[in-house]
Design an enzyme around this catalytic site. Structure first.
Site, short mmCIF file in Angstrom:
data_model
loop_
_atom_site.label_atom_id
_atom_site.label_comp_id
_atom_site.label_asym_id
_atom_site.label_seq_id
_atom_site.Cartn_x
_atom_site.Cartn_y
_atom_site.Cartn_z
N GLU A 1 42.71 32.99 42.77
CA GLU A 1 41.86 32.71 43.57
C GLU A 1 40.40 33.49 43.22
OE1 GLU A 1 42.37 33.03 47.81
OE2 GLU A 1 40.53 33.84 48.22
N ASP B 1 45.16 39.59 45.35
CA ASP B 1 44.68 40.45 46.57
C ASP B 1 44.04 41.73 46.41
OD1 ASP B 1 47.08 38.71 48.03
OD2 ASP B 1 48.09 39.53 46.62
C1 LIG Z 1 43.50 40.08 33.44
C2 LIG Z 1 42.85 40.48 34.31
C3 LIG Z 1 42.21 40.41 35.37
N1 LIG Z 1 41.32 41.00 36.33
C4 LIG Z 1 41.21 40.82 37.73
C5 LIG Z 1 40.15 39.38 38.18
C6 LIG Z 1 40.64 38.89 39.49
O1 LIG Z 1 40.08 39.90 40.34
C7 LIG Z 1 42.30 39.56 39.39
C8 LIG Z 1 43.12 38.22 39.34
O2 LIG Z 1 43.34 37.72 40.54
P1 LIG Z 1 43.28 36.28 40.71
O3 LIG Z 1 42.42 35.13 39.76
O4 LIG Z 1 43.16 35.49 42.19
O5 LIG Z 1 44.81 35.66 40.38
P2 LIG Z 1 46.13 36.19 40.63
O6 LIG Z 1 47.30 35.16 40.37
O7 LIG Z 1 46.28 37.65 39.83
O8 LIG Z 1 46.14 36.49 42.05
C9 LIG Z 1 46.46 35.77 43.35
O9 LIG Z 1 46.27 34.59 43.59
C10 LIG Z 1 46.29 34.42 44.84
C11 LIG Z 1 45.88 33.00 45.11
C12 LIG Z 1 47.53 34.87 45.68
O10 LIG Z 1 47.68 34.86 46.89
C13 LIG Z 1 47.81 36.41 45.25
O11 LIG Z 1 49.24 36.62 45.60
C14 LIG Z 1 47.71 36.54 43.88
O12 LIG Z 1 48.98 35.94 43.22
O13 LIG Z 1 42.28 40.47 38.37
C15 LIG Z 1 40.40 41.90 35.63
O14 LIG Z 1 39.55 42.53 36.39
N2 LIG Z 1 40.54 42.55 34.53
C16 LIG Z 1 41.74 41.86 33.60
O15 LIG Z 1 41.85 42.09 32.73
#
Ligand SMILES: Cc1cn([C@H]2C[C@H](O)[C@@H](COP(=O)(O)OP(=O)(O)O[C@H]3O[C@@H](C)[C@H](O)[C@@H](O)[C@H]3O)O2)c(=O)[nH]c1=O
Length: 371
Positions: free
Chosen positions: A273, A33
């Site tokens: 996502e 999110d």
């Molecule tokens: C591990 C890591 C992630 N990130 C960032 C990358 C992404 O912007 C974010 C992770 O988000 P996502 O890939 O979307 O995975 P996610 O699984 O973390 O997020 C989501 O998925 C959605 C489908 C759900 O609706 C949400 O509620 C949420 O669970 O974290 C970093 O910037 N640095 C890091 O070290």
């Protein structure tokens, strides 16, 4: 009182003059999110817009997008009183992922003496058919302080009839610049040229032990496992199969560095996502751990994505086992030939996405049309 001074634009155009955008984000869980809202906000600002990001929990920004924030982008707590809102409302309001904007904001919109903001509900990304059908549809608010007003549904997606996905204007330049530093990045993480670097960003896939087992025994790949912090690291650490692989556990890092990790690896296991989109832009072989839903609605969502991707049989089979749709034991054995086939598939999908107008350009055009 919060600081609502007008913020300096960078690249507003006559077609898209500088507008003020209010993006509302409620964190349900994990990082997606925050991640999607931040990327959207930051790229709007990059294109000359002013953005206020309203969040009920901004803690992940500490590492994902540490301050100082770009000029034109401000972050605020979830407003509960009129005094926390600016006197003059902005031009566009976005409620991300169906989060309802707070009642105080609804009231402010309904009572606004000036032109009402365009009210957009930015939905979840999906390749399913309903996305093309529902994209750009209006919905009339039936009750509450904003009764009678209209909000618009904006659906990200993978085809030209959807809102597409965020692609920063400088993405190509950043990737080119990183290509010259890729070897250095890998060396700094103990990865040799011939190694197969595998990034792991997942929840708790039942097939994780199988993956670790096969990575530990398939010498043709010379795997180096890079594990992201949080749930992925906890899942790996709990398994004895991880030991022989000597995984590297990464620290949480800002989004631009997260992107670089995906560009540096030879296989990206992503989730949620935002990281899915980033893995597509990376153009390396990738596997998606989809966010699980109680009623298994994610099974259709995953298959729709695999259809759009035109995924070869082995990539489909891997996804099905990785996402618990078949027995974990059916996880295909990774081979260099298989990864080459997956890479060609991902790169073709990336090409097709890159020909589309990206989400930021589309949401700007949509807002201009509805104002
Ligand atoms: C591990 C890591 C992630 N990130 C960032 C990358 C992404 O912007 C974010 C992770 O988000 P996502 O890939 O979307 O995975 P996610 O699984 O973390 O997020 C989501 O998925 C959605 C489908 C759900 O609706 C949400 O509620 C949420 O669970 O974290 C970093 O910037 N640095 C890091 O070290």
């Amino acid at each position: 009182m919060l600081d609502f001074l007008p913020l300096t634009a960078t690249t507003a155009t006559p077609q898209h003059p500088r507008l003020t955008w209010d993006i509302f984000c409620q964190v349900i869980d994990n990082f997606g999110d925050v991640g999607v809202c931040w990327r959207t906000a930051a790229e709007l600002v990059e294109r000359g817009q002013s953005v206020r990001l309203w969040m009920d929990d901004a803690s992940a920004l500490q590492w994902m997008a540490p301050p100082p924030h770009p000029q034109g982008l401000s972050v605020h707590g979830w407003p509960t009183a009129r005094a926390q809102l600016p006197d003059v409302l902005g031009n566009v309001v976005i409620e991300a992922f169906g989060c309802e904007i707070p009642p105080v904001m609804k009231q402010a919109i309904a009572q606004s003496p000036s032109k009402l903001p365009v009210w957009i509900n930015l939905e979840y990304l999906s390749a399913e058919d309903y996305v093309e059908r529902c994209h750009r549809l209006p919905s009339r608010i039936m009750s509450g302080p904003a009764a009678g007003l209209t909000r618009w549904f904006f659906y990200p997606g993978f085809t030209p009839a959807t809102g597409s996905v965020v692609r920063e204007q400088n993405l190509g330049a950043r990737q080119q610049d990183f290509a010259a530093r890729r070897g250095q990045w890998r060396a700094a993480h103990g990865i040799q040229d011939h190694d197969c670097a595998v990034s792991l960003f997942c929840y708790e896939p039942a097939a994780l032990p199988q993956l670790l087992d096969q990575l530990g025994s398939v010498s043709a790949l010379s795997p180096q496992l890079l594990v992201t912090p949080g749930r992925a690291a906890a899942a790996v650490q709990a398994l004895p199969q991880a030991e022989p692989l000597k995984p590297r556990y990464l620290q949480p890092c800002p989004q631009p560095q997260f992107d670089e990790m995906l560009w540096a690896c030879d296989l990206n296991l992503v989730r949620g996502e935002d990281s899915l989109v980033r893995a597509l832009w990376a153009g390396q072989p990738m596997v998606w751990h989809i966010y699980p839903q109680h009623d298994n609605a994610h099974h259709d969502k995953l298959d729709a994505f695999l259809d759009w991707l035109n995924a070869p049989h082995s990539l489909r089979a891997f996804h099905h086992a990785w996402n618990g749709m078949t027995s974990p034991q059916t996880l295909p054995l990774l081979t260099p030939e298989m990864l080459r086939e997956w890479q060609a598939c991902v790169q073709a999908a990336r090409e097709s996405l890159a020909t589309q107008s990206d989400l930021i350009a589309q949401i700007q055009a949509f807002s201009a049309e509805k104002r």
